[in-house]
Design an enzyme around this catalytic site. Sequence first.
Site, mmCIF file in Angstrom:
data_model
loop_
_atom_site.group_PDB
_atom_site.id
_atom_site.type_symbol
_atom_site.label_atom_id
_atom_site.label_comp_id
_atom_site.label_asym_id
_atom_site.label_seq_id
_atom_site.Cartn_x
_atom_site.Cartn_y
_atom_site.Cartn_z
ATOM 1 N N CYS A 76 0.808 -1.224 0.000
ATOM 2 C CA CYS A 76 0.000 0.000 0.000
ATOM 3 C C CYS A 76 0.838 1.270 0.000
ATOM 4 C CB CYS A 76 -0.972 -0.006 1.171
ATOM 5 S SG CYS A 76 -0.188 0.002 2.800
ATOM 6 N N HIS A 128 -1.912 1.159 7.042
ATOM 7 C CA HIS A 128 -2.417 1.059 5.672
ATOM 8 C C HIS A 128 -2.689 2.462 5.140
ATOM 9 C CE1 HIS A 128 -4.050 -1.122 2.277
ATOM 10 N NE2 HIS A 128 -5.132 -0.367 2.306
ATOM 11 N N HIS A 140 -6.206 1.614 -3.521
ATOM 12 C CA HIS A 140 -5.169 1.155 -2.599
ATOM 13 C C HIS A 140 -4.699 -0.223 -3.017
ATOM 14 C CE1 HIS A 140 -7.836 -1.520 0.063
ATOM 15 N NE2 HIS A 140 -8.627 -1.046 -0.880
#
Length: 168
Positions: A76, A128, A140
């Site tokens: 990510c 994240h 993402h």
Amino acid sequence: MTRTLNFRYFNFFLMAMVLFLASCGSRKYTAKPDTKASKAADAMAALKSKDLYKFITDWTGVKYRLGGLDKSGIDCSGFALLLTKNIYGQTLPRRSKDQANAVKSRSLSNLKEGDLIFFSFGGGDVDHVGVYLNNDFFVHASTTRGVIVDDLNMPVYQKAIVKTGTLK
């Protein structure tokens, strides 16, 4: 004469039926306008930056790989780093936790295309990051589905958002 007349009516009736049935088969299927996939497609179509659109479509489906930074696998923070560098010409730190420290906070309701969204799925620090698109959609690198456009309104994301912001 009656036989010829009946034959003409039969031919007319037969042609009318063929045309009627053919027109029924030509109807096009249309997807429900409220499906997640159609909403994600609408969010992509509404992007102001065509370069961003191209970047996302080029990366969509690339599998997740921790520490990855190319199309053989990406994580990510690597995806956010490359997107920000290639589309906006700005640099980000490599780790999502450090990326969160590099942005100026912006409220969730005021996010703009290209802003960053940070999550904590572990309940502690940022773990994240995604990039906001529009209409509550973001892109993402998902650990299970790879690079994907997702709905920010999903409960799993709503519960995990810890920071949103724009580059300083």
